[in-house]
Design an enzyme around this catalytic site. Structure first.
Site, PDB file in Angstrom:
ATOM      1  N   LYS A  70      -2.580  93.952  93.273  1.00 53.51           N
ATOM      2  CA  LYS A  70      -3.981  94.081  92.852  1.00 53.51           C
ATOM      3  C   LYS A  70      -4.203  95.407  92.123  1.00 53.51           C
ATOM      4  CE  LYS A  70      -8.511  95.188  94.794  1.00 53.51           C
ATOM      5  NZ  LYS A  70      -9.393  94.314  94.003  1.00 53.51           N
ATOM      6  N   ILE A 489     -27.894  87.286  91.495  1.00 53.87           N
ATOM      7  CA  ILE A 489     -27.435  86.536  92.665  1.00 53.87           C
ATOM      8  C   ILE A 489     -27.407  87.376  93.929  1.00 53.87           C
ATOM      9  CG2 ILE A 489     -25.552  85.111  93.562  1.00 53.87           C
ATOM     10  CD1 ILE A 489     -27.198  83.972  91.166  1.00 53.87           C
ATOM     11  N   SER A 491     -25.336  90.867  94.653  1.00 57.87           N
ATOM     12  CA  SER A 491     -24.611  92.135  94.630  1.00 57.87           C
ATOM     13  C   SER A 491     -24.673  92.788  93.259  1.00 57.87           C
ATOM     14  CB  SER A 491     -23.153  91.910  95.028  1.00 57.87           C
ATOM     15  OG  SER A 491     -22.508  91.043  94.110  1.00 57.87           O
ATOM     16  N   TYR A 570      -8.663  85.038  93.576  1.00 51.28           N
ATOM     17  CA  TYR A 570      -8.298  84.727  92.188  1.00 51.28           C
ATOM     18  C   TYR A 570      -7.836  86.024  91.540  1.00 51.28           C
ATOM     19  CZ  TYR A 570     -12.766  86.837  90.916  1.00 51.28           C
ATOM     20  OH  TYR A 570     -13.823  87.715  90.773  1.00 51.28           O
ATOM     21  N   ARG A 573      -8.515  89.648  92.631  1.00 52.97           N
ATOM     22  CA  ARG A 573      -9.597  89.629  93.630  1.00 52.97           C
ATOM     23  C   ARG A 573      -9.053  89.120  94.964  1.00 52.97           C
ATOM     24  NH1 ARG A 573     -14.076  91.040  96.374  1.00 52.97           N
ATOM     25  NH2 ARG A 573     -15.513  89.360  96.804  1.00 52.97           N
ATOM     26  N   ASP A 657     -26.895  82.210 101.046  1.00 54.31           N
ATOM     27  CA  ASP A 657     -25.806  81.747 100.176  1.00 54.31           C
ATOM     28  C   ASP A 657     -24.934  80.705 100.872  1.00 54.31           C
ATOM     29  OD1 ASP A 657     -26.520  83.376  98.122  1.00 54.31           O
ATOM     30  OD2 ASP A 657     -25.010  84.906  98.487  1.00 54.31           O
ATOM     31  N   CYS A 701     -21.093  78.583  93.986  1.00 51.21           N
ATOM     32  CA  CYS A 701     -20.323  79.029  92.827  1.00 51.21           C
ATOM     33  C   CYS A 701     -18.936  78.409  92.762  1.00 51.21           C
ATOM     34  CB  CYS A 701     -20.198  80.551  92.816  1.00 51.21           C
ATOM     35  SG  CYS A 701     -19.386  81.250  94.251  1.00 51.21           S
ATOM     36  N   HIS A 753     -17.261  86.740  86.019  1.00 50.41           N
ATOM     37  CA  HIS A 753     -15.865  87.042  86.349  1.00 50.41           C
ATOM     38  C   HIS A 753     -15.058  87.431  85.108  1.00 50.41           C
ATOM     39  CE1 HIS A 753     -16.801  84.820  90.162  1.00 50.41           C
ATOM     40  NE2 HIS A 753     -16.238  85.927  90.594  1.00 50.41           N
TER      41      HIS A 753
END
Length: 815
Positions: A70, A489, A491, A570, A573, A657, A701, A753
């Site tokens: 990452k 949404i 954050s 993904y 992430r 959510d 989502c 994204h």
């Protein structure tokens, strides 16, 4: 053997097979095995432990025990490191994984399960299936093209991303059409096989099977939606044959094709595609042992018949954890002389295997397929579980003794293989039995009051008394929102400074007063930015939250948490799912303080932000000793208490959510109605007690929602915001087909994204497309998802364009 001894012994035993990747992240483990990286090889200081029974791992986590990949990826994307730096980190990670499995005694070790971003994207690269917008002109696909397909770039958007079957992993959806010119454009599979071989490890190269690849693809933009993707099979197979030829030339003796689409409810023509593909493939595969791997569910009877009749196939792999009914099919008939790869160690959860029960299952299978034809395996790739329990120094010993992460599951697989051959490690099996017994009898698992309250829920379907149209009217009188209200949404970007504040507070380096002051200041900045941008319904940005599930789990009973239990979602992430080990309840309010503070900073409506019960369930490692529905009802009651406390504190818009509701949908249609019934019911439980004037939002989502749209309507939320733009506005098609939706709805107008900033004109065009199928009085304008992963230089202009586009459309509607 007491609990502390069980926990320490179990982890210490598995540490014998854990690799210290000290070139990547220095740390010391109490392990007899240590590898040092040189330019040419990895050198072990202890001899390889040989298993006497065949064992296999379907796949392994890519990110590294402490998310080394990452950080290397993000450094490369930001221009802070070179491609060579990135490749070096990847090489160290892959080498450590292969040697780990080899020294643990695994016979069939996978290669090509590593990925820079996603294995479906890797397959598109292998096939040269690059959409024209990326300007690829041929040759080996490099990082520029590959990462543009995954993330987009300044001029073109990314490819669609959606959930991999019923997991929280996302794959990049191939875009195909009749004019696609497939060509062998990535030699990654062969290169990785050679890479492992150079280290002295003979691996099984893994490829996404050609039929699954096509079934999970979509027609490219401009291609008729009725285009049959399976018609591309001959072209795709031509490239696969080239790959297979290269692998054979490199010395591969086995090859694994992942065909998980076989667990779906397939039509006869789709099943026929498997027969056609592997019949056409047979001559190219000659001389190789071929494993077809399935996972995530039972294989239907017709698919089982098709699968076990395929030409040129040596072995078949089945998930016997989530696919227990497949056992009956195997017992009813298994092809003579073929190998069975029995997936008895769960690749989707973190609970220690019941070794005794698994061994009994294996012994029954041995009697059917023969001792020499049985291979012990993980149920699926270990990609979906955390990497290594040895890094969890803060878990208490009792809970730790109940767990097994990927590294420990490798050990479990080989321990079962050895036991099956008559070489049982009595101490290891005894430790496992003690841990299972302690979990079953532990008083911390059960709360009688919680179980009683959850059981009482089943007497009602918990619907609000007033219909949604009347509620929206009452809410509008109170909120006085403009037409096409704008919102986000939840954050906002999590800056380095913000993460430092949270980290220092957890480490007791700053006081609670200092922490509260810093978080309030961050909320104030987010509120002022939204007011400056002229957004209508605000959010506080969630600066106090590390994760939308873990944050709540930390404040609920029945949850445990890891330090390094990261799982890839993904690309780069990762998420760190909490562990639900016991009955769930809410000791005290969780979000009221911060939401109230945020509302005091503005006169505009401030959303209270909660994660729904089904999403908390699906994004956690869930206890496997009771039905998932029971655990969800317990969480729903806890969220219900929080919703009512937010309302009492003056919060008039509350978002609950359910981003993962679709994700938990069973793969088999016969099981979907029951799941949707209790999942939707759980959501309704959370807000049954609020007044009509309190507006309840939810968010979903990155999934295909069209097939569950009626269940979404049945949730009875006042407003739903839902991913739409990255999937090429697929959601809107259900409304074009006549589905009537009376609640508020905000299909996302841009993809968060991707770092790309959408122009105002593009967003305005999207809003107009929505207005063609939705009434203006119910339409909201918002991004696809939360902004946590983006940076402020991306967020500010994107939201500016979103608000500007909305105002342009408002003026048009006014005329």
């Amino acid at each position: 053997m007491n609990l502390k001894t069980v926990a320490v012994w179990y982890v210490s035993w598995s540490q014998k097979f854990v690799i210290n990747t000290s070139k990547i992240t220095p740390h010391s483990w109490r392990s007899s095995l240590f590898f040092t990286h040189t330019n040419k090889e990895l050198v072990s200081t202890t001899p390889t432990i040989q298993g006497t029974m065949a064992s296999h791992i379907v796949g392994y986590p890519r990110m590294g025990p402490k998310r080394e990949l990452k950080f290397a990826l993000e450094s490369f994307w930001e221009g802070k490191s070179s491609a060579e730096d990135l490749r070096k980190v990847a090489a160290d990670l892959k080498a450590s994984i292969w040697k780990q499995m080899a020294d643990a005694g695994i016979k069939y070790i996978p290669s090509n399960t590593f990925s820079w971003y996603d294995h479906m994207l890797d397959t598109s690269a292998l096939l040269g299936a690059v959409p024209p917008r990326y300007g690829w002109s041929g040759g080996e696909i490099g990082f520029d093209t590959y990462f543009s397909m995954a993330r987009g770039n300044a001029s073109v958007p990314a490819m669609e991303m959606t959930k991999w079957f019923d997991t929280n992993y996302h794959f990049i959806v191939p875009e195909l059409g009749p004019d696609m010119n497939f060509t062998y454009a990535s030699h990654k599979a062969v290169d990785e096989y050679k890479e492992a071989k150079a280290l002295g490890v003979d691996t099984v190269p893994v490829l996404v099977g050609p039929v699954t690849y096509l079934l999970l693809s979509k027609p490219a933009k401009g291609v008729d939606k009725s285009f049959c993707l399976l018609s591309l099979l001959p072209k795709v197979l031509a490239v696969y044959k080239e790959v297979v030829a290269d692998l054979k030339a490199a010395g591969a003796s086995w090859i694994q094709f992942d065909e998980p689409a076989l667990v779906l409810d397939l039509e006869s023509k789709e099943l026929q595609a498997f027969t056609t593909a592997y019949s056409e493939f047979a001559s190219a595969l000659s001389g190789l042992n071929v494993l077809i791997e399935t996972y995530f569910a039972d294989v239907p009877a017709e698919a089982y018949k098709t699968l076990t009749s395929l030409s040129g196939v040596t072995a078949f792999g089945f998930d016997l954890v989530r696919g227990t009914k497949t056992l009956d099919l195997i017992k009813g008939g298994f092809p003579s002389g073929k190998h069975l790869f029995a997936g008895v160690v769960d690749g989707r959860n973190i609970w220690a295997n019941d070794l005794s029960a698994s061994l009994n299952t294996l012994k029954s299978l041995e009697g059917i397929v023969g001792k020499d034809n049985l291979v012990v395996s993980s149920s699926c790739s270990l990609l979906h579980t955390a990497v290594d329990l040895v890094n969890e120094t803060k878990l208490d010993n009792e809970i730790k003794s109940w767990l097994a992460f990927a590294a420990q599951k490798v050990v479990e697989v080989n321990a079962l293989a050895k036991a099956l051959s008559g070489q049982m490690d009595e101490a290891f099996f005894s430790s496992n039995a003690s841990a299972l017994a302690s979990r079953k009898s532990s008083p911390r698992v059960t709360n009688a009051d919680v179980q009683k309250a959850a059981a009482a829920l089943k007497g009602s379907d918990h619907r609000r008394a007033t219909n949604v149209t009347a509620r929206l009217d009452a809410q509008q009188k109170k909120l006085n929102l403009p037409i096409l209200p704008t919102t986000t949404i939840g954050s906002f970007p999590q800056t380095v400074e913000l993460r430092r504040v949270r980290r220092e507070y957890k480490a007791n380096k700053i006081s609670e007063d200092e922490y509260v002051k810093a978080i309030k200041e961050e909320i104030r900045k987010v509120v002022e930015l939204q007011e400056e941008l002229d957004i209508d319904v605000l959010v506080h940005g969630e600066p106090e939250r590390n994760d939308m599930v873990e944050y709540f789990g930390e404040q609920l009973s029945g949850f445990a948490f890891t330090v390094n239990g990261w799982v890839q979602s993904y690309g780069s992430r990762c998420v760190k799912p909490p562990i639900i080990y016991g009955d769930v309840s809410r000791p005290k309010p969780m979000t009221v303080f911060w939401s109230s503070a945020a509302q005091s900073m503005t006169k505009r409506p401030m959303k209270g932000m909660l994660t729904g019960p089904v999403t908390i369930l699906n994004w956690s490692f869930v206890r496997n000793d009771q039905p998932r529905s029971e655990t969800t009802y317990q969480i729903a009651l806890a969220i219900k208490d929080e919703v009512e406390d937010l309302e009492k504190a003056g919060i008039t818009v509350i978002q609950i959510d359910e981003a993962a509701l679709r994700e938990g949908l069973p793969l088999r249609k016969s099981e979907q109605a029951d799941y949707l019934k209790w999942a939707v019911h759980s959501f309704r439980i959370t807000n049954i007690g609020v007044q009509d004037t309190t507006q309840i939002h939810t968010h979903m989502c990155y999934s295909n929602f069209n097939d569950i749209i009626h269940s979404i309507i049945d949730m009875d939320a006042d407003v739903i915001t839902i991913e739409n733009s990255r999937s090429d506005e697929k959601l809107l098609s259900v409304f074009r087909e006549g589905v009537k939706y009376g609640a508020g709805i905000g299909p996302g107008v841009y993809d968060i994204h991707s770092p790309r900033i959408p122009p105002t004109e593009e967003i305005a065009e999207r809003i107009n497309k929505m207005l063609a199928v939705l009434e203006k009085d119910i339409l909201w304008v918002n991004p696809d998802c939360g902004l946590k992963t983006r940076k402020y230089p991306e967020v500010k202009p994107a939201l500016t364009n979103m608000v500007e586009a909305t105002k342009v459309i408002r003026k048009q509607l006014g005329k």
